[in-house]
Design a protein around this motif. Structure first.
Motif, PDB file in Angstrom:
ATOM      1  N   PHE A 267       0.827  -1.200   0.000  1.00  0.00           N
ATOM      2  CA  PHE A 267       0.000   0.000   0.000  1.00  0.00           C
ATOM      3  C   PHE A 267       0.866   1.257   0.000  1.00  0.00           C
ATOM      4  CE2 PHE A 267      -3.230  -3.020   0.937  1.00  0.00           C
ATOM      5  CZ  PHE A 267      -4.423  -2.419   0.563  1.00  0.00           C
ATOM      6  N   LEU A 268       2.000   1.205   0.653  1.00  0.00           N
ATOM      7  CA  LEU A 268       2.903   2.350   0.643  1.00  0.00           C
ATOM      8  C   LEU A 268       3.467   2.576  -0.756  1.00  0.00           C
ATOM      9  CD1 LEU A 268       4.440   4.555   2.132  1.00  0.00           C
ATOM     10  CD2 LEU A 268       6.208   2.859   2.695  1.00  0.00           C
TER      11      LEU A 268
ATOM     12  N   GLN B 184     -12.079  15.788  -5.131  1.00  0.00           N
ATOM     13  CA  GLN B 184     -12.877  14.580  -5.338  1.00  0.00           C
ATOM     14  C   GLN B 184     -12.169  13.613  -6.280  1.00  0.00           C
ATOM     15  OE1 GLN B 184     -13.936  17.753  -5.430  1.00  0.00           O
ATOM     16  NE2 GLN B 184     -16.152  17.926  -5.132  1.00  0.00           N
ATOM     17  N   ALA B 185     -11.604  14.146  -7.367  1.00  0.00           N
ATOM     18  CA  ALA B 185     -10.908  13.289  -8.331  1.00  0.00           C
ATOM     19  C   ALA B 185      -9.650  12.684  -7.727  1.00  0.00           C
ATOM     20  CB  ALA B 185     -10.564  14.100  -9.584  1.00  0.00           C
ATOM     21  N   ILE B 186      -8.945  13.450  -6.908  1.00  0.00           N
ATOM     22  CA  ILE B 186      -7.728  12.936  -6.262  1.00  0.00           C
ATOM     23  C   ILE B 186      -8.089  11.811  -5.287  1.00  0.00           C
ATOM     24  CG2 ILE B 186      -5.837  13.532  -4.707  1.00  0.00           C
ATOM     25  CD1 ILE B 186      -5.881  16.347  -5.915  1.00  0.00           C
ATOM     26  N   ALA B 187      -9.154  11.996  -4.507  1.00  0.00           N
ATOM     27  CA  ALA B 187      -9.582  10.955  -3.566  1.00  0.00           C
ATOM     28  C   ALA B 187     -10.037   9.705  -4.304  1.00  0.00           C
ATOM     29  CB  ALA B 187     -10.706  11.476  -2.676  1.00  0.00           C
ATOM     30  N   LEU B 188     -10.761   9.880  -5.403  1.00  0.00           N
ATOM     31  CA  LEU B 188     -11.217   8.727  -6.174  1.00  0.00           C
ATOM     32  C   LEU B 188     -10.032   7.964  -6.756  1.00  0.00           C
ATOM     33  CD1 LEU B 188     -13.820   7.319  -7.212  1.00  0.00           C
ATOM     34  CD2 LEU B 188     -13.531   8.619  -9.321  1.00  0.00           C
ATOM     35  N   GLY B 189      -9.027   8.689  -7.219  1.00  0.00           N
ATOM     36  CA  GLY B 189      -7.826   8.015  -7.721  1.00  0.00           C
ATOM     37  C   GLY B 189      -7.123   7.219  -6.636  1.00  0.00           C
ATOM     38  N   ALA B 190      -7.109   7.751  -5.409  1.00  0.00           N
ATOM     39  CA  ALA B 190      -6.515   7.011  -4.294  1.00  0.00           C
ATOM     40  C   ALA B 190      -7.266   5.711  -4.034  1.00  0.00           C
ATOM     41  CB  ALA B 190      -6.494   7.883  -3.040  1.00  0.00           C
ATOM     42  N   VAL B 191      -8.600   5.768  -4.142  1.00  0.00           N
ATOM     43  CA  VAL B 191      -9.404   4.559  -3.956  1.00  0.00           C
ATOM     44  C   VAL B 191      -9.049   3.516  -5.017  1.00  0.00           C
ATOM     45  CG1 VAL B 191     -11.749   3.631  -4.102  1.00  0.00           C
ATOM     46  CG2 VAL B 191     -11.304   5.706  -2.785  1.00  0.00           C
ATOM     47  N   LEU B 192      -8.925   3.949  -6.256  1.00  0.00           N
ATOM     48  CA  LEU B 192      -8.616   3.016  -7.342  1.00  0.00           C
ATOM     49  C   LEU B 192      -7.226   2.410  -7.169  1.00  0.00           C
ATOM     50  CD1 LEU B 192     -10.064   5.010 -10.382  1.00  0.00           C
ATOM     51  CD2 LEU B 192     -11.052   3.020  -9.245  1.00  0.00           C
TER      52      LEU B 192
ATOM     53  N   LEU C 277      -5.612   1.993  -4.395  1.00  0.00           N
ATOM     54  CA  LEU C 277      -5.650   1.062  -3.265  1.00  0.00           C
ATOM     55  C   LEU C 277      -6.251  -0.272  -3.689  1.00  0.00           C
ATOM     56  CD1 LEU C 277      -6.772   3.381  -0.313  1.00  0.00           C
ATOM     57  CD2 LEU C 277      -4.504   2.417  -0.725  1.00  0.00           C
ATOM     58  N   GLY C 278      -7.165  -0.233  -4.671  1.00  0.00           N
ATOM     59  CA  GLY C 278      -7.720  -1.475  -5.190  1.00  0.00           C
ATOM     60  C   GLY C 278      -6.688  -2.294  -5.940  1.00  0.00           C
ATOM     61  N   VAL C 279      -5.671  -1.619  -6.496  1.00  0.00           N
ATOM     62  CA  VAL C 279      -4.601  -2.332  -7.199  1.00  0.00           C
ATOM     63  C   VAL C 279      -3.536  -2.825  -6.218  1.00  0.00           C
ATOM     64  CG1 VAL C 279      -2.839  -2.093  -9.010  1.00  0.00           C
ATOM     65  CG2 VAL C 279      -5.023  -0.938  -9.255  1.00  0.00           C
ATOM     66  N   ALA C 280      -3.506  -2.237  -5.033  1.00  0.00           N
ATOM     67  CA  ALA C 280      -2.436  -2.545  -4.086  1.00  0.00           C
ATOM     68  C   ALA C 280      -2.436  -4.002  -3.646  1.00  0.00           C
ATOM     69  CB  ALA C 280      -2.549  -1.637  -2.857  1.00  0.00           C
ATOM     70  N   TYR C 281      -3.614  -4.661  -3.667  1.00  0.00           N
ATOM     71  CA  TYR C 281      -3.634  -6.063  -3.243  1.00  0.00           C
ATOM     72  C   TYR C 281      -2.852  -6.941  -4.212  1.00  0.00           C
ATOM     73  CZ  TYR C 281      -7.044  -7.782  -6.664  1.00  0.00           C
ATOM     74  OH  TYR C 281      -7.659  -8.178  -7.808  1.00  0.00           O
TER      75      TYR C 281
ATOM     76  N   VAL D  97     -12.492   7.079   1.314  1.00  0.00           N
ATOM     77  CA  VAL D  97     -11.117   6.573   1.209  1.00  0.00           C
ATOM     78  C   VAL D  97     -10.836   5.552   2.307  1.00  0.00           C
ATOM     79  CG1 VAL D  97      -8.685   7.227   1.329  1.00  0.00           C
ATOM     80  CG2 VAL D  97     -10.294   8.675   0.077  1.00  0.00           C
ATOM     81  N   LEU D  98     -11.277   5.835   3.533  1.00  0.00           N
ATOM     82  CA  LEU D  98     -11.020   4.912   4.638  1.00  0.00           C
ATOM     83  C   LEU D  98     -11.758   3.589   4.450  1.00  0.00           C
ATOM     84  CD1 LEU D  98     -11.099   7.267   7.768  1.00  0.00           C
ATOM     85  CD2 LEU D  98      -9.108   6.202   6.688  1.00  0.00           C
ATOM     86  N   SER D  99     -13.034   3.636   4.067  1.00  0.00           N
ATOM     87  CA  SER D  99     -13.818   2.406   3.939  1.00  0.00           C
ATOM     88  C   SER D  99     -13.300   1.536   2.803  1.00  0.00           C
ATOM     89  CB  SER D  99     -15.296   2.741   3.740  1.00  0.00           C
ATOM     90  OG  SER D  99     -15.473   3.553   2.590  1.00  0.00           O
ATOM     91  N   PHE D 100     -13.051   2.125   1.643  1.00  0.00           N
ATOM     92  CA  PHE D 100     -12.531   1.335   0.532  1.00  0.00           C
ATOM     93  C   PHE D 100     -11.111   0.861   0.805  1.00  0.00           C
ATOM     94  CE2 PHE D 100     -16.146   3.093  -1.653  1.00  0.00           C
ATOM     95  CZ  PHE D 100     -16.454   2.156  -2.616  1.00  0.00           C
ATOM     96  N   GLY D 101     -10.338   1.679   1.550  1.00  0.00           N
ATOM     97  CA  GLY D 101      -8.985   1.245   1.912  1.00  0.00           C
ATOM     98  C   GLY D 101      -8.998   0.041   2.835  1.00  0.00           C
ATOM     99  N   LEU D 102      -9.920   0.034   3.820  1.00  0.00           N
ATOM    100  CA  LEU D 102     -10.020  -1.107   4.734  1.00  0.00           C
ATOM    101  C   LEU D 102     -10.434  -2.376   3.993  1.00  0.00           C
ATOM    102  CD1 LEU D 102     -11.704   0.561   7.844  1.00  0.00           C
ATOM    103  CD2 LEU D 102      -9.346  -0.268   7.639  1.00  0.00           C
TER     104      LEU D 102
END
Length: 359
Positions: A203-204, A225-233, A235-239, A301-306
Motif C-alpha cells: 500500500f505504501l 474529489q478526483a484525487i480521492a477517487l484516484g486514491a481509492v482506485l 488502493l484497489g490495485v495494491a492487493y 477513502v477509509l472504507s474502501f482502503g479497509l
C-alpha cells in the motif's frame, strides 16, 4: 414493482422541472440553472431523479431484482448488464446541473452508492455461479458510478459507464467458455501468500506511485474529489502488489505488479483528462467541497482502503471460523433479497394451480 417505482419517480421529476422552469427541454433547463435560476421546487426534482436512478441501477436496498433474473439467456443478461442497467447513471449525468442544486441529495448518492459498491464487491467474491457473480459485480460497479456522481465527477462517471459496458458485455458473453476452462484446467492458487508487512509495503508503494504519476499530470488541476477517487482506485490495485511483495514471491512477479500499479495510475489520470476535455462545456465541473463533502471523502477513502486491506490479507484469515460464517452471510447477500421478497410477497400474483390450469 421496482421498475414501476422508478418510472413514477421519473414522471414526478419531469412534472416538477416543467413546473419550476416552464419547459421540459433539458438543454434549456441546464442553461437556466447555470444562469442562476434555482426555484424552490428544484431540490425535490433532484430527489426524484436520484430515486429513479437508484432503482433503475439496482442500488441498495432495491437491488434484489437484478440478481433474481439470471434465468434469462446469457445474451439477454449481457444486454441488461451492459446497456439497460446504465440508464440510471445516464439520467444523472444528463441532468447533472439539476443534481448539483442539492448537496444533501449528492451526499445520499455518495453514501448509498459507496455502501452498494462495497456490499456488491464483497458478495461477488462468495458466489459459486458465474452469472450471479457477474450480477453482483454489476451492482458494485453501478454503486461506484453513483458514488462518482455524488462527488460531482460526472465526466468520470460517463467514462465508467462506457468502460463497464464493454467489460461486462464481454464477461457475460464469455461466461460459458470460462466455465469450460475451469472444468478442463485446474488453475494453481496464489504463488505467494503475503504477510502483514508485505501488505503494508504494497500500500505504501502504491500510494507513492500514485503520488508520482499525479505530480506528473499535475495535482493542482484536479479537484479534491478526483484525487480521492484516484486514491481509492490505486488502493484497489495494491492487493496485487501485496502478492508481488511477499517474501517468497519471484522477482518477476514483483516487477510485474509494480508495473501494473504504475500503469493503473497513468491510465486513471490520462483517461480522466480525456473525459473532461471531451465533455467540457457540456457537463459541469465538480463543485468545491464543503465540510460535508470533506467528511464523505474521508469516509470513502477509509472504507474502501479497509476493504482493500482485507482483500489483500484474505489468504491469512480465509480459514478462520469467523471468516467462514461471514462468507455464508455474504453469499446470501446479507439476506436483504429474502427480506425484500417477504415484504412484497403479498403483492405477488398468485400462481395458478395445476388443476385450474388443466381446466
Amino acid at each position: 414493482m421496482t421498475s414501476r417505482l422508478g418510472n413514477l419517480a421519473l414522471l414526478i421529476a419531469v412534472l416538477l422541472l416543467a413546473f419550476g422552469y416552464g419547459t421540459t427541454d433539458i438543454a434549456a433547463i441546464s442553461e437556466a440553472i447555470r444562469d442562476g435560476a434555482s426555484p424552490a421546487i428544484a431540490p425535490w426534482a433532484a430527489a426524484m431523479l436520484v430515486l429513479a436512478a437508484l432503482v433503475q441501477s439496482a442500488q441498495f436496498p432495491l437491488h434484489s431484482w437484478l440478481t433474481e433474473v439470471m434465468e434469462t439467456p446469457t445474451p439477454v443478461s449481457a444486454l441488461l448488464h451492459a446497456g439497460v442497467i446504465n440508464a440510471g447513471g445516464f439520467l444523472l449525468i444528463r441532468l447533472a446541473d439539476v443534481i448539483l442544486l442539492s448537496p444533501a441529495i449528492m451526499a445520499v448518492l455518495v453514501m448509498v452508492g459507496g455502501f452498494t459498491a462495497l456490499l456488491g464487491g464483497l458478495t461477488m467474491l462468495t458466489q459459486s455461479a458465474v452469472k450471479t457473480s457477474l450480477a453482483w459485480s454489476t451492482i458494485a460497479q453501478m454503486g461506484f458510478m453513483m458514488l462518482q456522481c455524488g462527488l460531482g465527477l460526472f465526466p468520470i462517471a460517463l467514462l465508467h459507464i462506457v468502460a463497464h459496458s464493454l467489460y461486462k458485455a464481454h464477461a457475460f458473453l464469455s461466461a460459458g467458455s470460462a466455465v469450460e476452462q475451469v472444468a478442463k484446467v485446474r488453475r494453481p492458487g496464489p504463488i505467494a501468500i503475503p504477510s502483514g508487512a508485505a501488505v503494508a509495503r504494497s500500500f505504501l508503494v502504491a500510494l507513492l506511485l500514485y503520488g508520482l504519476v499525479g505530480t506528473f499530470f499535475g495535482f493542482d488541476s484536479k479537484s479534491p474529489q478526483a484525487i480521492a477517487l484516484g486514491a481509492v482506485l490505486i488502493l484497489g490495485v495494491a492487493y496485487l502488489l501485496a502478492q508481488g511483495l511477499a517474501d517468497t514471491a519471484p522477482k518477476i512477479l514483483t516487477q510485474r505488479t509494480a508495473l501494473y500499479s504504475l500503469l493503473a495510475g497513468i491510465a486513471y489520470f490520462a483517461l480522466q483528462t480525456i473525459a473532461e476535455w471531451l465533455t467540457q462545456g457540456t457537463l459541469p465541473p465538480a463543485p468545491e467541497p464543503r465540510p460535508l463533502e470533506w467528511a464523505l471523502l474521508t469516509l470513502v477513502v477509509l472504507s474502501f482502503g479497509l476493504v482493500a486491506i482485507a482483500q489483500a490479507m484474505f489468504p491469512l484469515w480465509a480459514y478462520h471460523p469467523a471468516a467462514a460464517g461471514l462468507r455464508v452471510h455474504l453469499s446470501n447477500g446479507l439476506y436483504i433479497n429474502a427480506v425484500f421478497d417477504r415484504l412484497v410477497g403479498g403483492w405477488a400474483r398468485p400462481r395458478q394451480s395445476k388443476k385450474g390450469a388443466s381446466q
